[in-house]
Structures are given as C-alpha cells and as structure tokens.
Design a protein around this motif. Structure first.
Motif: not given
Ligand code: SF4
Ligand code: SF4
Ligand code: SF4
Length: 320
Positions: A56-82
């Motif tokens: 599914y990485r074909y749609q990866n948007p990049g990190r520009e709009e990550d919030s400041p808590e870090g990569d892992l939290f940002n990845e997990k929060r989006d997948l938890d919500l989806l």
C-alpha cells in the motif's frame, strides 16, 4: 475533472483533529481549509493517505504532515483509525461519509491518540488525548462539521411537492422506492403522512386512482423532496455510507427483474402486480439475494431474510 470535485488529500488522523479542534479558539490553517471545503460541499471527495510499509505504499504521502510525536506513533494512529473506520490507505469517499463513519465508529480518542499508560516516550501520544476535546466535538454532533438541512426548507419542500403530486396526472418514482412504499405500508389499514418523505402520499394517490401512470425515473424522485438527505440545489441524495450506490443498484435490480427501463410508464396497479409477483421478498433486492452485507457500503436494509412489512403489504396488494 471539475476542480471543486477533485479529491482533496488528508491524513486519516486529521479527520479526528478537525473534530477535536472544532471548538478551539486556537485555529489550524490546514485543518480549517479542509473544514471550509467540506462545509461548502459535503460530498467533496477526500482521499485518506498515510505512511505504510509494503504494497500500500503506492499512496504514501511523506512525513510532511506528521505531528511531532514521531514516525511510529504517526503510523500507528493512522492505521488504528483506518481499522476503526473499516477503510484502507488510499480510500476516497465523499467527505460527509467519512465524518459520518467517524462519529459512529470513533466516539473517543483513547486507544488512537493516546494509550492507557506510557510505555516509552515515543508512545506518549498526543498532548490533547486526555483533554476531552475530541469527545466534546463528537458530543456537539455532526452538524458542527456538516450543516444539517434547514427545517424550514424541508417543510416548504414537503408542502410544495405534495401539492404537485396530488395535482399531477402521473407519479414519477425511482424503481426501488416502489418497494419502500410497500415497506412503509406494511399491511396497515390506517396510514399517516410523515414529515421526512412522501411515501404516504404516493400510496394514497395510487389507492385512490390505481390506474394512475407511474413513470420510472433515475435518481431522486417525488418521494424525496422533504427528506433530510435531499440536497435541494443538486437534486441529489446525500444519504451516507454508500446509500447512493445501494439505491442505484436496487433501482437497477428492480428494473432488471421487471424487464423495464428508466422512462417506462405503467399503470400503478399493473406495475405493482408485476412487482409483487416477480419480487416476493426484499431479500432479492435489498439483501442482494443472499442477505450478506459485505461491507459498510453494501449494508442490508431491514431483515436480511426479507422485510416482514413488505411481505404484509404484498399479501394485501398494498390496498390497491
Ligand atoms: S487528541 Fe490530538 S491527535 Fe487526537 S484528535 Fe485531538 S488533536 Fe488530533
Ligand atoms: S428493505 Fe428495501 S424496500 Fe424496504 S425500506 Fe429498506 S430499502 Fe426500502
Ligand atoms: S434518503 Fe435519499 S433516496 Fe431516500 S428519500 Fe431521502 S433523498 Fe430520497
């Protein structure tokens, strides 16, 4: 493509942040821009993009709009919500449908924006997770995000559309609404009009004049004008979570089973004779034949085995 209809990209977590910040004096320009666009056109498509591994990485948007808590939290929060929304990265839906799902499926931010106990600093979660702001946004209701239809307008459309129906020499009905009229009837002897649609009036007109021609129309019909979901400007149904798709399929199923097409015009009594003979149960149309709901969009209306109200109306030929 019409620029106003071009899909706008959004990170899944930002849907929640729009709700969380809806009561804030402290505004976020990016989120306000999305909210404004959604208010102007609730059917505007939004595409949910987030950073994932593998296919599914074909749609990866990049990190520009990550919030400041870090990569892992940002990845997990989006997948938890989806996961809670029953969607996948890259999914595009009308904005109103996404917010409807959010309000229904995610009443609180716990477990998505923050967790019970902090196991490491990079799992500390969002600072606002315990503030109750998201939950207050949910409690304020969907109308804070997408304006509900004006009651005065609904009342006016009810009066005008009913007046026009009783004066007309034919009825214009979308095919599957013939079935909904039967469900509304439910075998009852005494029916009353309701504010939300014109099902009663269509039945009443047919009972008083069983040979009135019924023209089968595409999309919204004479049943719809007072409905909360009816968009007076576009004439479209704003029914959520794929209702438009289900309704179109139901219309086409009815046409196929009856051997008819949009634009066909038949006396009501004859049309209902065909309908009740060839479609003995809503399971055939509203339950897709097997009664299985395969996704939120393809949900089944009423009893998957078949609506009892429809069966009762069929039993008495809907009083025609
Ligand atoms: S708690 Fe933070 S991440 Fe969660 S919705 Fe609120 S602002 Fe957004
Ligand atoms: S079961 Fe089918 S016919 Fe009955 S109300 Fe639902 S959509 Fe209409
Ligand atoms: S939900 Fe949509 S199709 Fe059904 S009555 Fe309302 S506007 Fe019409």
């Amino acid at each position: 493509m019409d620029e106003n209809r071009a899909a706008r990209e959004i990170r899944p977590y930002q849907l929640m942040c729009i709700v969380c910040r809806s009561g804030d004096a402290d505004r976020d320009e990016r989120l306000d821009g999305i909210l404004q666009a959604v208010r102007e056109d609730p059917n505007r498509p939004l595409t949910l993009r987030c950073n994932v591994d593998s296919a599914y990485r074909y749609q990866n948007p990049g990190r520009e709009e990550d919030s400041p808590e870090g990569d892992l939290f940002n990845e997990k929060r989006d997948l938890d919500l989806l996961q809670r929304l029953g969607l996948v990265p890259g999914d595009t839906r009308p904005a109103v449908e996404l917010f409807e799902r959010l309000f229904r499926e995610v009443p609180e931010s716990r477990g998505i924006c923050g967790y019970d106990g902090v196991t490491a600093d990079h799992w500390r979660g969002c600072d606002r997770a315990e503030s109750g702001a998201y939950e207050r946004g949910i409690a304020a209701g969907l109308q804070q995000i997408v304006q509900a239809r004006d009651e005065e307008e609904k009342g006016r459309f009810k009066r005008d559309s009913v007046d026009a129906m009783y004066r007309a020499s034919e009825l214009a009905i979308r095919p599957h609404h013939l079935m909904c009229m039967a469900c509304f009837h439910g075998g009852r002897e005494e029916l009353e009009p309701i504010a939300e649609d014109n099902l009663f009036e269509a039945i009443d007109i047919i009972q008083k004049n069983p040979d009135i021609p019924v023209r089968l129309v595409r999309g919204c019909c004479e049943i719809c004008p007072p409905c909360s979901r009816f968009d007076a400007e576009s004439g479209l149904c704003g029914g959520g979570v794929g209702m438009n798709l289900r309704d179109q399929k139901k219309d086409l199923d009815v046409l196929q089973l009856l051997g008819l097409a949009y634009g066909d015009r038949l006396p009501a009594r004859r049309l209902y004779g065909m309908l009740f003979e060839r479609i003995p149960s809503t399971r055939m149309v509203c339950g897709y034949g097997d009664g299985v709901a395969r996704s939120a969009e393809w949900s089944v209306c009423r009893d998957p085995k078949g609506s009892e109200a429809y069966a009762r109306a069929r039993e008495c030929d809907m009083g025609i």
